[in-house]
Write an enzyme that holds these catalytic residues in place. Structure first.
Site, PDB file in Angstrom:
ATOM      1  N   PHE A 126       0.876  -1.175   0.000  1.00 29.04           N
ATOM      2  CA  PHE A 126       0.000   0.000   0.000  1.00 29.04           C
ATOM      3  C   PHE A 126       0.910   1.221   0.000  1.00 29.04           C
ATOM      4  O   PHE A 126       1.604   1.476   0.994  1.00 29.04           O
ATOM      5  CB  PHE A 126      -0.841  -0.066   1.276  1.00 29.04           C
ATOM      6  CG  PHE A 126      -1.841   1.032   1.492  1.00 29.04           C
ATOM      7  CD1 PHE A 126      -3.131   0.931   0.970  1.00 29.04           C
ATOM      8  CD2 PHE A 126      -1.523   2.134   2.279  1.00 29.04           C
ATOM      9  CE1 PHE A 126      -4.077   1.924   1.214  1.00 29.04           C
ATOM     10  CE2 PHE A 126      -2.471   3.129   2.521  1.00 29.04           C
ATOM     11  CZ  PHE A 126      -3.749   3.026   1.994  1.00 29.04           C
ATOM     12  N   LEU A 128       1.249   4.978  -0.052  1.00 30.43           N
ATOM     13  CA  LEU A 128       0.614   6.280   0.149  1.00 30.43           C
ATOM     14  C   LEU A 128       1.653   7.344   0.507  1.00 30.43           C
ATOM     15  O   LEU A 128       1.673   8.424  -0.065  1.00 30.43           O
ATOM     16  CB  LEU A 128      -0.420   6.133   1.287  1.00 30.43           C
ATOM     17  CG  LEU A 128      -1.276   7.338   1.648  1.00 30.43           C
ATOM     18  CD1 LEU A 128      -2.225   7.679   0.504  1.00 30.43           C
ATOM     19  CD2 LEU A 128      -2.108   7.046   2.909  1.00 30.43           C
ATOM     20  N   GLU A 130       4.863   9.744   1.130  1.00 30.98           N
ATOM     21  CA  GLU A 130       5.984  10.304   0.361  1.00 30.98           C
ATOM     22  C   GLU A 130       6.881  11.078   1.322  1.00 30.98           C
ATOM     23  O   GLU A 130       6.463  11.396   2.436  1.00 30.98           O
ATOM     24  CB  GLU A 130       5.443  11.256  -0.719  1.00 30.98           C
ATOM     25  CG  GLU A 130       4.554  10.540  -1.721  1.00 30.98           C
ATOM     26  CD  GLU A 130       4.037  11.474  -2.811  1.00 30.98           C
ATOM     27  OE1 GLU A 130       4.457  12.656  -2.855  1.00 30.98           O
ATOM     28  OE2 GLU A 130       3.216  11.000  -3.608  1.00 30.98           O
ATOM     29  N   SER A 135       1.838  12.364   7.408  1.00 31.35           N
ATOM     30  CA  SER A 135       0.561  12.700   8.060  1.00 31.35           C
ATOM     31  C   SER A 135      -0.283  13.577   7.140  1.00 31.35           C
ATOM     32  O   SER A 135      -1.507  13.478   7.117  1.00 31.35           O
ATOM     33  CB  SER A 135       0.830  13.458   9.370  1.00 31.35           C
ATOM     34  OG  SER A 135       1.749  12.740  10.157  1.00 31.35           O
ATOM     35  N   ILE A 160       7.473   2.270   2.473  1.00 25.20           N
ATOM     36  CA  ILE A 160       6.471   1.352   1.935  1.00 25.20           C
ATOM     37  C   ILE A 160       6.787  -0.076   2.383  1.00 25.20           C
ATOM     38  O   ILE A 160       7.798  -0.666   1.978  1.00 25.20           O
ATOM     39  CB  ILE A 160       6.391   1.460   0.389  1.00 25.20           C
ATOM     40  CG1 ILE A 160       6.145   2.922  -0.019  1.00 25.20           C
ATOM     41  CG2 ILE A 160       5.308   0.533  -0.166  1.00 25.20           C
ATOM     42  CD1 ILE A 160       4.951   3.609   0.663  1.00 25.20           C
ATOM     43  N   ARG A 269      10.055 -16.286  39.743  1.00 28.33           N
ATOM     44  CA  ARG A 269      11.334 -15.741  40.234  1.00 28.33           C
ATOM     45  C   ARG A 269      11.264 -15.453  41.731  1.00 28.33           C
ATOM     46  O   ARG A 269      10.316 -14.840  42.219  1.00 28.33           O
ATOM     47  CB  ARG A 269      11.661 -14.456  39.480  1.00 28.33           C
ATOM     48  CG  ARG A 269      12.922 -13.781  39.969  1.00 28.33           C
ATOM     49  CD  ARG A 269      13.565 -12.975  38.882  1.00 28.33           C
ATOM     50  NE  ARG A 269      14.712 -12.196  39.354  1.00 28.33           N
ATOM     51  CZ  ARG A 269      15.942 -12.666  39.424  1.00 28.33           C
ATOM     52  NH1 ARG A 269      16.200 -13.916  39.073  1.00 28.33           N
ATOM     53  NH2 ARG A 269      16.932 -11.905  39.847  1.00 28.33           N
ATOM     54  N   GLU A 365       0.028   4.306   9.803  1.00 26.81           N
ATOM     55  CA  GLU A 365      -1.439   4.360   9.593  1.00 26.81           C
ATOM     56  C   GLU A 365      -2.061   5.464  10.443  1.00 26.81           C
ATOM     57  O   GLU A 365      -3.137   5.294  11.009  1.00 26.81           O
ATOM     58  CB  GLU A 365      -2.085   2.993   9.840  1.00 26.81           C
ATOM     59  CG  GLU A 365      -1.713   2.013   8.731  1.00 26.81           C
ATOM     60  CD  GLU A 365      -2.517   0.738   8.737  1.00 26.81           C
ATOM     61  OE1 GLU A 365      -3.721   0.792   9.023  1.00 26.81           O
ATOM     62  OE2 GLU A 365      -1.930  -0.308   8.428  1.00 26.81           O
ATOM     63  N   GLY A 366      -1.341   6.576  10.526  1.00 26.59           N
ATOM     64  CA  GLY A 366      -1.811   7.734  11.300  1.00 26.59           C
ATOM     65  C   GLY A 366      -1.192   7.717  12.683  1.00 26.59           C
ATOM     66  O   GLY A 366      -1.542   6.854  13.505  1.00 26.59           O
ATOM     67  N   SER A 368      -0.309   8.739  16.588  1.00 23.08           N
ATOM     68  CA  SER A 368      -1.251   8.924  17.706  1.00 23.08           C
ATOM     69  C   SER A 368      -1.848  10.334  17.723  1.00 23.08           C
ATOM     70  O   SER A 368      -3.051  10.504  17.944  1.00 23.08           O
ATOM     71  CB  SER A 368      -0.534   8.666  19.044  1.00 23.08           C
ATOM     72  OG  SER A 368      -0.231   7.287  19.143  1.00 23.08           O
TER      73      SER A 368
HETATM   74  C1  LIG Z   1       7.570   0.783  10.050  1.00 26.67           C
HETATM   75  C2  LIG Z   1       6.765   1.644   9.153  1.00 26.67           C
HETATM   76  C3  LIG Z   1       5.979   1.085   8.139  1.00 26.67           C
HETATM   77  C4  LIG Z   1       5.242   1.902   7.276  1.00 26.67           C
HETATM   78  N1  LIG Z   1       4.539   1.322   6.245  1.00 26.67           N
HETATM   79  C5  LIG Z   1       3.889   2.135   5.360  1.00 26.67           C
HETATM   80  C6  LIG Z   1       3.226   1.584   4.211  1.00 26.67           C
HETATM   81  O1  LIG Z   1       3.196   0.350   4.010  1.00 26.67           O
HETATM   82  N2  LIG Z   1       2.633   2.433   3.331  1.00 26.67           N
HETATM   83  C7  LIG Z   1       2.645   3.785   3.493  1.00 26.67           C
HETATM   84  O2  LIG Z   1       2.093   4.485   2.649  1.00 26.67           O
HETATM   85  N3  LIG Z   1       3.257   4.353   4.570  1.00 26.67           N
HETATM   86  C8  LIG Z   1       3.879   3.557   5.502  1.00 26.67           C
HETATM   87  N4  LIG Z   1       4.526   4.115   6.586  1.00 26.67           N
HETATM   88  C9  LIG Z   1       4.559   5.563   6.718  1.00 26.67           C
HETATM   89  C10 LIG Z   1       3.734   6.101   7.881  1.00 26.67           C
HETATM   90  O3  LIG Z   1       2.369   5.995   7.621  1.00 26.67           O
HETATM   91  C11 LIG Z   1       4.210   7.548   8.143  1.00 26.67           C
HETATM   92  O4  LIG Z   1       5.518   7.461   8.686  1.00 26.67           O
HETATM   93  C12 LIG Z   1       3.280   8.276   9.089  1.00 26.67           C
HETATM   94  O5  LIG Z   1       2.059   8.572   8.464  1.00 26.67           O
HETATM   95  C13 LIG Z   1       3.913   9.585   9.571  1.00 26.67           C
HETATM   96  O6  LIG Z   1       4.361  10.327   8.484  1.00 26.67           O
HETATM   97  P1  LIG Z   1       5.844  10.945   8.501  1.00 26.67           P
HETATM   98  O7  LIG Z   1       6.808   9.863   8.816  1.00 26.67           O
HETATM   99  O8  LIG Z   1       6.026  11.707   7.242  1.00 26.67           O
HETATM  100  O9  LIG Z   1       5.849  11.924   9.746  1.00 26.67           O
HETATM  101  P2  LIG Z   1       5.242  13.406   9.783  1.00 26.67           P
HETATM  102  O10 LIG Z   1       4.018  13.499   8.970  1.00 26.67           O
HETATM  103  O11 LIG Z   1       6.350  14.364   9.553  1.00 26.67           O
HETATM  104  O12 LIG Z   1       4.787  13.479  11.312  1.00 26.67           O
HETATM  105  C14 LIG Z   1       5.763  13.447  12.359  1.00 26.67           C
HETATM  106  C15 LIG Z   1       5.050  13.544  13.679  1.00 26.67           C
HETATM  107  O13 LIG Z   1       4.376  14.794  13.786  1.00 26.67           O
HETATM  108  C16 LIG Z   1       3.242  14.629  14.617  1.00 26.67           C
HETATM  109  N5  LIG Z   1       2.058  15.099  13.873  1.00 26.67           N
HETATM  110  C17 LIG Z   1       1.767  14.862  12.579  1.00 26.67           C
HETATM  111  N6  LIG Z   1       0.590  15.430  12.241  1.00 26.67           N
HETATM  112  C18 LIG Z   1       0.122  16.033  13.350  1.00 26.67           C
HETATM  113  C19 LIG Z   1      -1.055  16.784  13.650  1.00 26.67           C
HETATM  114  N7  LIG Z   1      -2.010  17.014  12.718  1.00 26.67           N
HETATM  115  N8  LIG Z   1      -1.179  17.273  14.904  1.00 26.67           N
HETATM  116  C20 LIG Z   1      -0.244  17.040  15.839  1.00 26.67           C
HETATM  117  N9  LIG Z   1       0.879  16.323  15.621  1.00 26.67           N
HETATM  118  C21 LIG Z   1       1.058  15.829  14.404  1.00 26.67           C
HETATM  119  C22 LIG Z   1       3.135  13.142  14.976  1.00 26.67           C
HETATM  120  O14 LIG Z   1       3.733  12.928  16.250  1.00 26.67           O
HETATM  121  C23 LIG Z   1       3.958  12.489  13.911  1.00 26.67           C
HETATM  122  O15 LIG Z   1       4.505  11.240  14.312  1.00 26.67           O
HETATM  123  C24 LIG Z   1       5.253   3.304   7.461  1.00 26.67           C
HETATM  124  C25 LIG Z   1       6.017   3.856   8.502  1.00 26.67           C
HETATM  125  C26 LIG Z   1       6.767   3.057   9.337  1.00 26.67           C
HETATM  126  C27 LIG Z   1       7.581   3.701  10.439  1.00 26.67           C
END
Ligand SMILES: Cc1cc2nc3c(=O)[nH]c(=O)nc-3n(C[C@H](O)[C@H](O)[C@H](O)COP(=O)(O)OP(=O)(O)OC[C@H]3O[C@@H](n4cnc5c(N)ncnc54)[C@H](O)[C@@H]3O)c2cc1C
Length: 388
Positions: A126, A128, A130, A135, A160, A269, A365-366, A368
Site C-alpha cells: 500500500f 501512500l 511520500e 501525516s 512502503i 522468580r 497508519e496515522g 497517535s
Molecule cells: C515501520 C513503518 C511502516 C510503514 N509502512 C507504510 C506503508 O506500508 N505504506 C505507506 O504508505 N506508509 C507507511 N509508513 C509511513 C507512515 O504511515 C508515516 O511514517 C506516518 O504517516 C507519519 O508520516 P511521517 O513519517 O512523514 O511523519 P510526519 O508526517 O512528519 O509526522 C511526524 C510527527 O508529527 C506529529 N504530527 C503529525 N501530524 C500532526 C497533527 N495534525 N497534529 C499534531 N501532531 C502531528 C506526529 O507525532 C507524527 O509522528 C510506514 C512507517 C513506518 C515507520
C-alpha cells in the site's frame, strides 16, 4: 496461561471462537522455525504458509465471504502478533495492500488480484506516504499523467512496507482534478513494472521489508485506475478506516504476550526469599497491565463490531481503538521490560523483541497525534449537529 475469556464477550460469534482456536494451534506449530536473519525470505515464507493454511482468505472477500469481517481480521492479527510480529506483518499487509482493490476495485481488478493475494501467490503493498507527505496525505506530489490508453507515474514513495518484495503495489498519485485531497487517484502497479525502482531499502528497529520507491516514466494501462479519477483520497481513507482498527488488534496481541511473560516471570522468580509476585508493587504493575489490556480490547472489538454491523465509516471508533491500544501496549510492554530486570533488555528475549515491535505502531497508519485530531473532529462535529 493466557486468559481467553474475552472470546465469550458479545462481540464474537462461534465462528470467531473457532478461528481464534484454530489459528492459535496453527501458529504454535508453524512459526517457530522462521529465520529472521533474512526478512524478505521470512515474509515470503510466512505469506506462503498463511495462504496455504487458508488464513489469507480473511484478508479479501472471495467466494466464501462477501465482505471483509473486521472481527476476524482483528482476532487474526492479535493472535499472530502474540506469537510472532513478522507473521502479523505478513498477514496485515496482504489485507491493507489488497484493500483498495477489494473495497473499491472493479470486477476485472478483483478477479485478477484477489485470488492471488488470498492464496499467498502475490505479495501486496500500500503506497501512500511520500517524503513530504506522511501525516499530510493531501500533499501527495507523485504525479499520474494521462497518455492515450495509459497513465504515466513520476515521483517517489517512502516507508512502503513490502517494498522490494511486493508483486502488487496500490499507488496513490496526483491526477489533478482539483487541488489537495480531491485531486488524487489510486493505481495498481505491478512489482515487475520497469518504471518502478527500489531506490533504497530502509532499516528499522523491528526489521521488516521496507523501501523508498522511485517511479520514473512508469506506465500503467488506464485499466489500472481504481475507482474514478479524483477518488484516491476517499479510497485511501476508506481502506484505512477498515484496517486501522486491526493495528490496535496487533498492539493488543503484543501486550497480551508481554503480560503472559511477566506473570510467568513474577510467579517463578524468587526475590527477597519469596516469589516476586508476592511484592505488592509488582502486583500493582500486573493490575495496571491487565486493566490497560482489557480497556484496549473493548475499544478494538467495539470498532470491529460496529463496522461488521454495517456502519459506512467508523473513523471515530477506529481512531480510538488504534490510539488507545497502541499507547496502552507501549505502557504494558515497558512495564514488562522493567519487571524482567536485566533479561528485559537482553537481545532476543521476547519482551525485548516486543519493546522494539510496538514502537512503529504508534506512528504508522496515522500517528497517535493524528488519531486525536480525528477523534476531536468527531466530537466537534457532533456538537455542530446537536446545535443544527
Ligand atoms: C515501520 C513503518 C511502516 C510503514 N509502512 C507504510 C506503508 O506500508 N505504506 C505507506 O504508505 N506508509 C507507511 N509508513 C509511513 C507512515 O504511515 C508515516 O511514517 C506516518 O504517516 C507519519 O508520516 P511521517 O513519517 O512523514 O511523519 P510526519 O508526517 O512528519 O509526522 C511526524 C510527527 O508529527 C506529529 N504530527 C503529525 N501530524 C500532526 C497533527 N495534525 N497534529 C499534531 N501532531 C502531528 C506526529 O507525532 C507524527 O509522528 C510506514 C512507517 C513506518 C515507520
Amino acid at each position: 496461561m493466557l486468559d481467553k475469556g474475552f472470546l465469550t464477550w458479545p462481540f464474537f460469534e462461534p465462528r470467531h471462537r473457532a478461528l481464534a482456536a484454530a489459528l492459535d494451534a496453527w501458529a504454535a506449530e508453524n512459526l517457530a522455525d522462521i529465520d529472521h536473519h533474512d526478512v524478505d525470505a521470512a515474509c515470503r515464507t510466512l505469506v506462503e504458509r498463511l495462504g496455504e493454511a487458508g488464513f489469507l482468505n480473511l484478508t479479501a472477500p472471495g467466494e466464501d465471504n462477501e465482505k471483509l469481517d473486521v472481527r476476524s481480521l482483528a482476532l487474526t492479527r492479535e493472535t499472530l502478533a502474540r506469537h510472532l510480529g513478522l507473521a502479523d506483518f505478513a498477514f496485515a499487509m496482504q489485507g491493507l495492500g489488497a484493500g483498495p482493490i477489494s473495497l473499491y476495485g472493479n470486477a476485472a481488478q478483483r478477479a485478477a488480484w484477489l485470488p492471488k493475494t488470498r492464496a499467498g501467490a502475490a505479495i501486496a503493498a500500500f503506497a501512500l506516504t511520500e517524503p513530504a507527505s506522511g501525516s499530510d496525505v493531501a500533499n501527495i506530489a507523485l504525479s499520474a499523467r494521462r497518455d492515450g490508453d495509459a497513465y504515466v507515474l513520476d515521483g517517489e514513495k517512502t516507508w512502503i512496507s513490502n517494498g522490494g518484495i511486493a508483486d502488487l503495489y496500490v499507488v496513490f498519485a496526483r491526477t489533478g482534478e482539483a487541488p489537495g485531497a480531491r485531486g488524487l487517484s489510486a493505481f495498481i502497479v505491478e512489482g515487475s513494472n520497469p518504471g518502478l525502482k527500489i531506490a533504497e531499502r530502509l532499516e528499522v528497529i523491528a526489521p521488516h521489508p521496507l523501501a523508498r520507491l522511485a517511479f520514473e516514466n512508469c506506465r500503467v494501462p488506464a485499466s489500472a485506475l481504481i475507482g474514478k479519477p479524483g477518488e484516491g483520497f476517499k479510497i485511501a481513507m476508506g481502506t484505512l478506516d477498515v484496517f486501522r482498527t486491526t493495528v490496535g488488534a496487533a498492539a493488543l496481541g503484543f501486550a497480551r504476550r508481554a503480560l503472559a511473560e511477566t506473570a510467568q516471570r513474577a510467579a517463578g522468580r524468587q526475590l527477597f526469599g519469596a516469589p516476586m509476585a508476592e511484592l505488592q508493587m509488582v502486583q500493582g504493575h500486573l493490575a495496571d497491565m491487565a486493566l490497560d489490556i482489557d480497556a484496549a480490547a473493548l475499544l478494538v472489538y467495539r470498532a470491529a463490531w460496529v463496522k461488521d454491523m454495517g456502519a459506512a465509516r467508523v473513523s471515530r471508533e477506529a481512531a480510538m481503538a488504534k490510539l488507545y491500544a497502541t499507547e496502552a501496549a507501549q505502557r504494558v510492554i515497558d512495564a514488562a521490560v522493567q519487571l524482567h530486570g536485566g533479561d528485559g533488555v537482553r537481545s532476543g528475549h521476547p519482551v525485548e523483541t516486543l519493546y522494539r515491535e510496538i514502537r512503529a505502531l504508534r506512528i504508522y497508519e496515522g500517528a497517535s497525534d493524528v488519531q486525536k485530531v480525528i477523534i476531536a473532529r468527531a466530537v466537534l462535529s457532533e456538537l455542530e449537529h446537536s446545535h443544527g
